[in-house]
Design a protein around this motif. Structure first.
Motif, PDB file in Angstrom:
ATOM      1  N   SER A  28      23.018   5.358 -19.154  1.00  0.00           N
ATOM      2  CA  SER A  28      24.207   5.004 -18.383  1.00  0.00           C
ATOM      3  C   SER A  28      24.852   6.229 -17.726  1.00  0.00           C
ATOM      4  O   SER A  28      25.907   6.108 -17.125  1.00  0.00           O
ATOM      5  CB  SER A  28      25.224   4.307 -19.290  1.00  0.00           C
ATOM      6  N   SER A  49      29.395   0.679 -19.175  1.00  0.00           N
ATOM      7  CA  SER A  49      28.267   0.014 -18.537  1.00  0.00           C
ATOM      8  C   SER A  49      27.872  -1.236 -19.321  1.00  0.00           C
ATOM      9  O   SER A  49      27.503  -2.246 -18.741  1.00  0.00           O
ATOM     10  CB  SER A  49      27.093   0.975 -18.429  1.00  0.00           C
ATOM     11  N   GLN A  50      27.961  -1.149 -20.660  1.00  0.00           N
ATOM     12  CA  GLN A  50      27.574  -2.306 -21.478  1.00  0.00           C
ATOM     13  C   GLN A  50      28.433  -3.511 -21.123  1.00  0.00           C
ATOM     14  O   GLN A  50      27.956  -4.640 -21.052  1.00  0.00           O
ATOM     15  CB  GLN A  50      27.768  -1.997 -22.965  1.00  0.00           C
ATOM     16  N   LYS A  94      27.378  -4.906 -17.780  1.00  0.00           N
ATOM     17  CA  LYS A  94      26.056  -5.534 -17.848  1.00  0.00           C
ATOM     18  C   LYS A  94      26.151  -6.926 -18.466  1.00  0.00           C
ATOM     19  O   LYS A  94      25.451  -7.846 -18.064  1.00  0.00           O
ATOM     20  CB  LYS A  94      25.086  -4.664 -18.666  1.00  0.00           C
ATOM     21  N   ARG A 154      24.922 -10.410 -16.877  1.00  0.00           N
ATOM     22  CA  ARG A 154      24.027 -11.367 -17.528  1.00  0.00           C
ATOM     23  C   ARG A 154      24.624 -12.767 -17.532  1.00  0.00           C
ATOM     24  O   ARG A 154      23.938 -13.753 -17.303  1.00  0.00           O
ATOM     25  CB  ARG A 154      23.768 -10.947 -18.984  1.00  0.00           C
ATOM     26  N   ASP A 181      16.911 -10.592 -17.320  1.00  0.00           N
ATOM     27  CA  ASP A 181      17.784  -9.584 -17.933  1.00  0.00           C
ATOM     28  C   ASP A 181      17.021  -8.662 -18.889  1.00  0.00           C
ATOM     29  O   ASP A 181      17.364  -7.491 -19.017  1.00  0.00           O
ATOM     30  CB  ASP A 181      19.032 -10.201 -18.592  1.00  0.00           C
ATOM     31  N   PHE A 209      17.410  -4.830 -18.156  1.00  0.00           N
ATOM     32  CA  PHE A 209      18.218  -4.014 -19.067  1.00  0.00           C
ATOM     33  C   PHE A 209      17.441  -3.543 -20.285  1.00  0.00           C
ATOM     34  O   PHE A 209      17.954  -2.824 -21.122  1.00  0.00           O
ATOM     35  CB  PHE A 209      19.470  -4.782 -19.496  1.00  0.00           C
ATOM     36  N   VAL A 242      22.829   1.243 -15.125  1.00  0.00           N
ATOM     37  CA  VAL A 242      24.196   0.957 -14.699  1.00  0.00           C
ATOM     38  C   VAL A 242      25.071   2.079 -15.247  1.00  0.00           C
ATOM     39  O   VAL A 242      25.034   2.360 -16.440  1.00  0.00           O
ATOM     40  CB  VAL A 242      24.684  -0.406 -15.233  1.00  0.00           C
TER      41      VAL A 242
END
Lengths: 234, 376
Positions: free
Chosen positions: A131, B41-42, B45, B49, B165, B169, B187
């Protein structure tokens, strides 16, 4: 004569783990050899299981241009499709840090080849963690000379903001591989294999170069606090 | 030749708190020596999704759960329902157990609290499986009467037909790294282009009944933290890796256009009902490159200040454009194609080097650019 490839590692966030386990993902205060070798291997399109001895053998040194600060990121992972409890993960980053990493080899062609792949890498590049995308000006030139000499002569890459907080003349710390017989801080960050079934790291001794890199700072403060300087350069 | 698609966006949020740290404050980071708002970013993301699930349908989106064995057992029961001999739960559970142990993935008996229904065995971590993988595995189990598959067979079932996804990811399988999938999309954490610190919202809530009795005072008081900011958001898609993960070039192009769309229109939903922060990016700049991917975040290392009749959004757009232009002229990173979408005059600084377009028109433009040259 040896040659040195310089990489500028700079961005809002970067993270260089060398002792991370499970749910606490820490970062070292400056880039690891495994992180930088991983970046070079990704650029060359090497799979995780591919050999990397040639890259791990390169001599490695880092100059701290701007130490940045430690950032804690708290993350929750939830099973939202099926319900259930939440797991917690702590990730640590360095924010606002700038480093100049140097890899040295007697074989200039090898470094020129790496430069080519860094310009058009096979896999995306990142600063220790996916990231944290690599900065646009990551790739600096290949210079003649050994890593420490090249790091000493290169200009200072700190932000204007940071320059204003430092004295008019200062020494940037350089952390390098120990010479044969020299004793340093042992660190387990020499990648032997990135293969996920048996990831392995070897040890190296890291030495803070006695001299460091001295730079002039016209934007700097006239009066510097020696105690603050000692702390920030440590 | 390998292509990468970089997507940059400036996205202004009203006072809100879409992604919190352990103290409930909006996440933050220091950049350029000043505190900034940050969205991890998580978090984004996950929003993407969920958006995939809405726009592409649940079939294209994987399940991320410890209870994968339950999913497989459910599917086995469903498949055998049509025949006159539907497998009972025990038989289906045993078959699912066989599948995962055959694949080298450890399952442990789920701890069930008092009053809760008994659950199937679980993995020790969140495992990502696509609906197609679950279906293929269940069919195979029915076919072989629940026999334990060989590692090779298990691999063919669980490492093929990835959902979008998973292909984007990545997937991490702690005890069986053979099934790992390397992410093809990066990301970055979204970061404020200007200095900002969370503000404390002190609130009082009135007790309706007490108020009716004409008693004064609040029923409760408290504070919430919030922030308002303009974020720089960045993501990059590596088309060749995505194609490898999905096993098909066309699917990779379609997945990429879907990703671009979801990146632009999705939002983390934290405190949605308290703040209704429903905005979209005011400016999107897309580049397709055959060199390396380039983040433009350092355009904002010096914090942006609104001044002299120039708004923060305008100043941000100008800085972003000038950084992009300099990377072309000074570093020679000339993209294969670039597009800009924006509100009002925000795309103006981009007109000389990017095609100004609209979101509805973008998908077709991306398709033609991405298929013009075989990304392999």
């Amino acid at each position: 004569m040896s040659a040195t490839l310089l990489l500028l590692l700079k961005g809002p966030m970067q993270s260089w783990g060398h002792t991370s386990r499970y749910r606490d993902r820490t970062t070292a205060s400056y880039p690891t050899k495994s992180g930088v070798v991983g970046l070079l291997a990704a650029a060359e399109g090497r799979r995780r299981s591919a050999p990397i001895e040639d890259l791990a053998r390169l001599r490695f040194a880092v100059r701290v241009d701007q130490p940045g600060s430690l950032l804690h990121d708290y993350q929750t992972a939830q099973r939202w499709q099926t319900g259930g409890s939440t797991s917690l993960v702590s990730r640590y980053y360095l924010s606002d840090a700038v480093f100049l990493a140097a890899v040295e080899s007697p074989d200039r062609e090898l470094l020129d080849g790496i430069t080519q792949s860094l310009h058009s890498p096979r896999f995306p590049l990142f600063l220790g963690r996916r990231s944290c995308p690599a900065n646009a000006d990551l790739l600096q030139e290949v210079h003649d000379g050994d890593a420490v000499d090249v790091l000493r002569s290169e200009r200072w890459f700190a932000s204007e903001f940071h320059r204003r907080t430092r004295p008019q003349q200062l020494t940037l710390p350089i952390f390098r591989d120990a010479l044969p017989g020299e004793i340093g801080d042992p660190r387990q960050d020499v990648p032997l294999s990135f293969d996920q079934t048996h990831r392995r790291y070897g040890w190296r001794d890291v030495v803070q170069d006695a001299e460091g890199a001295t730079v002039e700072n016209p934007l700097g403060k006239r009066k510097a606090d020696p105690f603050f300087e000692e702390v920030i350069s440590a | 030749m390998s292509l990468v698609l970089d997507i940059h966006a400036l996205h202004t949020l009203p006072p809100s708190n879409i992604n919190r740290d352990d103290t409930g404050a909006p996440k933050s980071a220091v950049f350029g020596g000043v505190p900034r708002h940050r969205v991890s970013s998580q978090s984004w993301k996950r929003a993407i999704r969920r958006d995939f699930e809405k726009t592409l349908g649940a079939d294209h989106v994987g399940f991320r759960t410890k209870r994968v064995a339950d999913l497989v057992a459910d599917r086995v029961q469903e498949l055998t329902k049509g025949d006159d001999a539907m497998w009972d739960r025990e038989r289906a559970d045993a078959a699912a157990m066989n599948l995962f142990t055959g694949a080298g993935i450890k399952l442990t008996e789920a701890k069930v609290r008092e009053g809760e229904e008994k659950r199937g065995a679980e993995t020790g971590y969140l495992l990502f499986l696509s609906p197609r993988q679950i279906d293929n595995a269940a069919r195979k189990l029915v076919e072989t009467d629940g026999a334990k598959p060989s590692k090779k067979e298990a691999r063919a079932l669980l490492d093929d037909a990835h959902s979008i996804d998973i292909a984007m990811f990545g997937r991490m399988v702690a005890d069986a790294p053979d099934y790992n999938v390397d992410a093809s999309v990066q990301v970055a954490h979204a970061i404020g282009i200007h200095e900002s610190e969370p503000e404390f919202d002190y609130y009082t809530a009135v007790d309706d009944i007490v108020e009716d009795k004409e008693e004064t005072g609040a029923g409760m008081i408290g504070t919430m933290q919030m922030t308002s900011s303009t974020l720089y958001r960045f993501a990059t898609v590596d088309l060749r890796s995505l194609q490898e993960n999905l096993g098909d070039a066309n699917a990779a192009v379609e997945a990429t256009t879907a990703f671009v769309n979801s990146f632009i229109t999705s939002l983390p939903s934290g405190k949605q009902n308290s703040y209704a922060h429903n905005t979209v990016p005011e400016l999107v700049y897309l580049t397709i490159r055959d060199t390396r991917s380039l983040s433009l975040v350092n355009a904002f290392e010096s914090p942006v200040r609104a001044a002299d009749g120039v708004s923060r959004r305008e100043a941000g757009a100008q800085l972003l454009a000038s950084e992009a232009k300099q990377l072309e002229s000074n570093y020679g990173f000339v993209p294969v194609a670039s597009f800009a979408i924006g509100l009002g005059a925000l795309t103006e600084p981009f007109t000389e080097f990017a095609t100004v377009t609209t979101l509805p028109a973008l998908a077709d433009q991306l398709r033609s650019e991405l298929t013009a040259e075989d990304p392999a």
